[in-house]
Design an enzyme around this catalytic site. Structure first.
Site, PDB file in Angstrom:
ATOM      1  N   LYS A  15      23.374  43.624  65.790  1.00  0.00           N
ATOM      2  CA  LYS A  15      23.877  42.943  66.987  1.00  0.00           C
ATOM      3  C   LYS A  15      24.367  43.939  68.047  1.00  0.00           C
ATOM      4  O   LYS A  15      24.077  43.793  69.230  1.00  0.00           O
ATOM      5  CB  LYS A  15      25.031  41.991  66.604  1.00  0.00           C
ATOM      6  CG  LYS A  15      24.600  40.897  65.642  1.00  0.00           C
ATOM      7  CD  LYS A  15      25.776  40.063  65.157  1.00  0.00           C
ATOM      8  CE  LYS A  15      26.754  40.781  64.269  1.00  0.00           C
ATOM      9  NZ  LYS A  15      26.256  41.183  62.951  1.00  0.00           N
ATOM     10  N   GLN A  73      29.723  39.246  62.442  1.00  0.00           N
ATOM     11  CA  GLN A  73      29.294  38.765  61.124  1.00  0.00           C
ATOM     12  C   GLN A  73      27.914  38.099  61.255  1.00  0.00           C
ATOM     13  O   GLN A  73      27.179  38.433  62.159  1.00  0.00           O
ATOM     14  CB  GLN A  73      30.331  37.817  60.498  1.00  0.00           C
ATOM     15  CG  GLN A  73      31.613  38.505  60.043  1.00  0.00           C
ATOM     16  CD  GLN A  73      32.565  38.842  61.168  1.00  0.00           C
ATOM     17  OE1 GLN A  73      32.969  37.983  61.937  1.00  0.00           O
ATOM     18  NE2 GLN A  73      32.968  40.089  61.289  1.00  0.00           N
ATOM     19  N   GLY A  81      31.527  45.813  62.304  1.00  0.00           N
ATOM     20  CA  GLY A  81      31.208  47.196  62.661  1.00  0.00           C
ATOM     21  C   GLY A  81      29.882  47.155  63.390  1.00  0.00           C
ATOM     22  O   GLY A  81      28.860  46.853  62.784  1.00  0.00           O
ATOM     23  N   HIS A  82      29.927  47.359  64.685  1.00  0.00           N
ATOM     24  CA  HIS A  82      28.712  47.240  65.503  1.00  0.00           C
ATOM     25  C   HIS A  82      28.303  48.633  65.984  1.00  0.00           C
ATOM     26  O   HIS A  82      29.062  49.301  66.687  1.00  0.00           O
ATOM     27  CB  HIS A  82      28.960  46.297  66.693  1.00  0.00           C
ATOM     28  CG  HIS A  82      29.188  44.876  66.266  1.00  0.00           C
ATOM     29  ND1 HIS A  82      29.410  43.841  67.143  1.00  0.00           N
ATOM     30  CD2 HIS A  82      29.210  44.315  65.030  1.00  0.00           C
ATOM     31  CE1 HIS A  82      29.562  42.717  66.469  1.00  0.00           C
ATOM     32  NE2 HIS A  82      29.453  42.976  65.181  1.00  0.00           N
ATOM     33  N   ASP A 134      25.496  42.586  60.008  1.00  0.00           N
ATOM     34  CA  ASP A 134      24.867  43.907  60.131  1.00  0.00           C
ATOM     35  C   ASP A 134      23.389  43.833  60.509  1.00  0.00           C
ATOM     36  O   ASP A 134      22.601  44.712  60.140  1.00  0.00           O
ATOM     37  CB  ASP A 134      25.041  44.714  58.828  1.00  0.00           C
ATOM     38  CG  ASP A 134      26.491  44.864  58.449  1.00  0.00           C
ATOM     39  OD1 ASP A 134      27.336  44.891  59.361  1.00  0.00           O
ATOM     40  OD2 ASP A 134      26.775  44.957  57.242  1.00  0.00           O
TER      41      ASP A 134
HETATM   42  P1  GDP Z   1      25.775  44.874  63.523  1.00  0.00           P
HETATM   43  O1  GDP Z   1      27.022  44.706  62.738  1.00  0.00           O
HETATM   44  O2  GDP Z   1      24.940  43.640  63.538  1.00  0.00           O
HETATM   45  O3  GDP Z   1      25.997  45.413  64.901  1.00  0.00           O
HETATM   46  O4  GDP Z   1      24.923  45.971  62.743  1.00  0.00           O
HETATM   47  P2  GDP Z   1      25.477  47.345  62.104  1.00  0.00           P
HETATM   48  O5  GDP Z   1      25.706  48.308  63.183  1.00  0.00           O
HETATM   49  O6  GDP Z   1      26.574  47.080  61.151  1.00  0.00           O
HETATM   50  O7  GDP Z   1      24.252  47.754  61.191  1.00  0.00           O
HETATM   51  C1  GDP Z   1      22.990  47.964  61.712  1.00  0.00           C
HETATM   52  C2  GDP Z   1      22.562  49.390  61.321  1.00  0.00           C
HETATM   53  O8  GDP Z   1      21.188  49.526  61.545  1.00  0.00           O
HETATM   54  C3  GDP Z   1      23.217  50.445  62.197  1.00  0.00           C
HETATM   55  O9  GDP Z   1      23.341  51.617  61.452  1.00  0.00           O
HETATM   56  C4  GDP Z   1      22.206  50.622  63.324  1.00  0.00           C
HETATM   57  O10 GDP Z   1      22.301  51.904  63.941  1.00  0.00           O
HETATM   58  C5  GDP Z   1      20.926  50.478  62.570  1.00  0.00           C
HETATM   59  N1  GDP Z   1      19.784  49.915  63.316  1.00  0.00           N
HETATM   60  C6  GDP Z   1      19.788  48.942  64.269  1.00  0.00           C
HETATM   61  N2  GDP Z   1      18.520  48.625  64.603  1.00  0.00           N
HETATM   62  C7  GDP Z   1      17.713  49.413  63.859  1.00  0.00           C
HETATM   63  C8  GDP Z   1      16.303  49.536  63.720  1.00  0.00           C
HETATM   64  O11 GDP Z   1      15.519  48.851  64.348  1.00  0.00           O
HETATM   65  N3  GDP Z   1      15.857  50.453  62.813  1.00  0.00           N
HETATM   66  C9  GDP Z   1      16.678  51.225  62.070  1.00  0.00           C
HETATM   67  N4  GDP Z   1      16.138  52.084  61.223  1.00  0.00           N
HETATM   68  N5  GDP Z   1      18.016  51.125  62.170  1.00  0.00           N
HETATM   69  C10 GDP Z   1      18.519  50.222  63.036  1.00  0.00           C
HETATM   70  P1  IMO Z   2      29.319  42.631  61.408  1.00  0.00           P
HETATM   71  O1  IMO Z   2      29.852  42.034  62.673  1.00  0.00           O
HETATM   72  C1  IMO Z   2      28.720  42.336  57.105  1.00  0.00           C
HETATM   73  C2  IMO Z   2      31.776  40.237  54.790  1.00  0.00           C
HETATM   74  C3  IMO Z   2      32.593  41.078  53.846  1.00  0.00           C
HETATM   75  C4  IMO Z   2      32.918  40.055  52.784  1.00  0.00           C
HETATM   76  C5  IMO Z   2      33.123  38.780  53.592  1.00  0.00           C
HETATM   77  C6  IMO Z   2      34.575  38.458  53.915  1.00  0.00           C
HETATM   78  O2  IMO Z   2      29.382  44.115  61.382  1.00  0.00           O
HETATM   79  O3  IMO Z   2      27.964  42.087  61.083  1.00  0.00           O
HETATM   80  P2  IMO Z   2      36.377  39.482  55.575  1.00  0.00           P
HETATM   81  O4  IMO Z   2      36.863  40.884  55.763  1.00  0.00           O
HETATM   82  O5  IMO Z   2      35.781  38.878  56.798  1.00  0.00           O
HETATM   83  O6  IMO Z   2      37.402  38.597  54.944  1.00  0.00           O
HETATM   84  O7  IMO Z   2      35.202  39.608  54.487  1.00  0.00           O
HETATM   85  O8  IMO Z   2      32.405  38.961  54.800  1.00  0.00           O
HETATM   86  N1  IMO Z   2      31.767  40.722  56.199  1.00  0.00           N
HETATM   87  C7  IMO Z   2      30.733  41.343  56.767  1.00  0.00           C
HETATM   88  N2  IMO Z   2      29.553  41.740  56.247  1.00  0.00           N
HETATM   89  N3  IMO Z   2      28.959  42.523  58.413  1.00  0.00           N
HETATM   90  C8  IMO Z   2      30.123  42.113  58.951  1.00  0.00           C
HETATM   91  O9  IMO Z   2      30.367  42.162  60.284  1.00  0.00           O
HETATM   92  C9  IMO Z   2      31.091  41.528  58.113  1.00  0.00           C
HETATM   93  N4  IMO Z   2      32.333  41.031  58.301  1.00  0.00           N
HETATM   94  C10 IMO Z   2      32.724  40.537  57.127  1.00  0.00           C
HETATM   95  O10 IMO Z   2      31.849  42.146  53.334  1.00  0.00           O
HETATM   96  O11 IMO Z   2      31.804  39.855  51.956  1.00  0.00           O
HETATM   97 MG    MG Z   3      28.054  45.616  61.164  1.00  0.00          MG
END
Ligand code: GDP
Ligand code: IMO
Ligand code: MG
Length: 423
Positions: A16, A224, A40-41, A13
């Site tokens: 990416k 991840q 979840g991107h 998270d």
């Molecule tokens: P990913 O899994 O690495 O793609 O990241 P996620 O989407 O799960 O989580 C990142 C969260 O931070 C999302 O809600 C994005 O919309 C938000 N986000 C990304 N970059 C920024 C930033 O620079 N500032 C803020 N406030 N939110 C951000």
């Molecule tokens: P993105 O791509 C954050 C965590 C889960 C759990 C562990 C194992 O959005 O960054 P799994 O379902 O893979 O067996 O879970 O890994 N986990 C993540 N945490 N971002 C993710 O993906 C994750 N994918 C798995 O919360 O702790």
């Molecule tokens: Mg994510």
């Protein structure tokens, strides 16, 4: 032409999805190499938010090919939901989305096994996203899995039945309370498989080699984070794939010597969702503020993310394992208004000061050692140039660059595509 990689350096998270979307205009092909719908991107542009789980984050750019690599595990049901959402946005995914025949399928019974396994662990549960990731990779390495290419064979349903039956007896073996209606799950699954089969399946390693010969630019998108890597993460509280740079080689069939830039993404602080050790975790108002301001809720499960200070011991480790060449610091805007900031630069590990990420990072063994920084008051979200950034933030950035010996090329100041400062 070299293949660039983009990976998360923490526990996922990091942002990416946002950065892949921003960078896609520089690339012909975006390729996911591991993980599955546990990811979840999030992408934000034109006032809209989109969350992708299996589909690469370049899908909103018309000219890019988006490839789901052999290292990915696909749940047809979730995949179909993603496609349905894209259709409502008028995204012409049929033209731009291709899937490796060697990617493995997540069956409904893999999800049941994930749930049963977690339930049987009680307090020791991993905190899995319950998407069936672990059981599917177990079947892959156990040489029992069903691959996308199998869907083109006449007998794939026989293979399916045999595996699903085996899974059902394994679920029973766990002896946990799990209610399910397999018939209903299978109806949904087979419908979704039909949709999946209407997409383009390819021999993706060959496709990528040819693309490289044709001088096409390729960006590999990680899912991840490095600290969730099956080998290098905080085992057993990890996911079941190699989330680190090596995973791009096995997950796409890219040769190690054809890797170019390795973009390492990290938040200006740290978060983690699910169970497992987190040395710099905060349990006070400061951590609560990070979570609230940063809107730290999982994009896949909605669970609240644990928050804490930036951990340079862990970050240095992730940079080493991945061979990071450029850093990207996300969510700097979330730290505005904090009077003081802390960065962990070493661990007190059972009485010794150490600078490396040890085998055992359980909190009872580790007390983080912090360096303090002044905070800043300014709202960063409207800033679009490095020269406007507050002095204290620049001091923070320069400290990290010096410690990690890698330049920070991007500072993200908000979720939107546009809120991205290149240095
Ligand atoms: P990913 O899994 O690495 O793609 O990241 P996620 O989407 O799960 O989580 C990142 C969260 O931070 C999302 O809600 C994005 O919309 C938000 N986000 C990304 N970059 C920024 C930033 O620079 N500032 C803020 N406030 N939110 C951000
Ligand atoms: P993105 O791509 C954050 C965590 C889960 C759990 C562990 C194992 O959005 O960054 P799994 O379902 O893979 O067996 O879970 O890994 N986990 C993540 N945490 N971002 C993710 O993906 C994750 N994918 C798995 O919360 O702790
Ligand atoms: Mg994510």
């Amino acid at each position: 032409m070299a293949v660039d990689l983009l990976l998360g350096l923490q526990w996922g998270d990091e942002g990416k999805g946002k950065i892949v979307d921003v960078l896609t205009s520089n690339y012909n092909i975006i390729a996911r190499f591991q993980g599955g719908p546990n990811a979840g991107h999030t992408l934000v542009f034109n006032g809209m938010k989109h969350v992708l789980h299996t589909i690469p984050s370049g899908i909103f750019h018309e000219d890019a090919v988006n490839l789901v690599g052999n290292g990915v595990v696909i749940d047809p049901v979730i995949f179909k939901n993603e496609l349905d959402k894209l259709a409502t946005q008028n995204v012409d995914y049929r033209k731009s989305l291709v899937i490796s025949r060697k990617a493995h399928l997540i069956l409904p019974t893999h999800r049941l096994l994930d749930a049963a396994s977690e339930a049987s662990k009680g307090k020791a549960k991993i905190g899995s996203t319950l998407k069936g990731i672990g059981p599917t990779y177990m079947d892959k390495t156990g040489r029992n899995g069903i691959r996308v290419g199998d869907l083109e064979l006449d007998n794939w349903k026989e293979k399916y039945r045999a595996l699903a039956n085996k899974h059902e007896s394994m679920v029973a073996f766990y002896n946990v309370d799990l209610e399910y209606d397999l018939e209903e799950l299978e109806t949904e699954f087979f419908e979704a498989v039909k949709v999946l089969k209407s997409l383009k399946f390819i021999d993706s390693e060959e496709y990528l080699h040819q693309a490289q010969r044709d001088q096409k630019s390729i960006l590999a998108e990680g899912a991840q984070g490095s600290l969730l890597d099956i080998d290098f993460g905080t085992y057993p509280f990890v996911t079941s794939s190699n989330t680190t740079a090596a995973g791009a080689c096995t997950g796409l069939g890219i040769a190690p010597n054809s890797i170019g830039e390795v973009f390492g993404i990290f938040k200006a602080y740290t978060t983690r969702v699910g169970s497992g050790p987190f040395p710099t975790e905060l349990f006070d108002e400061v951590g609560e503020t990070m979570g609230r301001v940063g809107n730290e809720f999982g994009a896949t499960t909605g669970r609240s993310r644990r928050c804490g200070w930036l951990d340079l011991v862990a970050l240095r480790y992730a940079c080493q394992v991945n061979g990071v060449t450029q850093l990207m610091m996300m969510k700097a805007d979330v730290l505005s208004g904090f009077k003081a900031l802390k960065v962990c630069t070493a661990y007190n590990y059972k009485g010794d000061i150490i600078h490396h990420f040890p085998y055992n990072v359980e909190s009872e063994n580790i007390t983080p050692i912090y360096t303090d920084f002044d905070g800043w008051e300014e709202d960063l979200t409207e800033m679009d140039n490095e020269s406007t950034l507050p002095k204290s933030l620049l001091t923070y950035i320069e400290f990290l660059e010096k410690e990690l010996e890698i330049p920070i090329k991007v500072v993200s100041v908000g979720p939107d595509r546009k809120q991205t400062i290149f240095r």
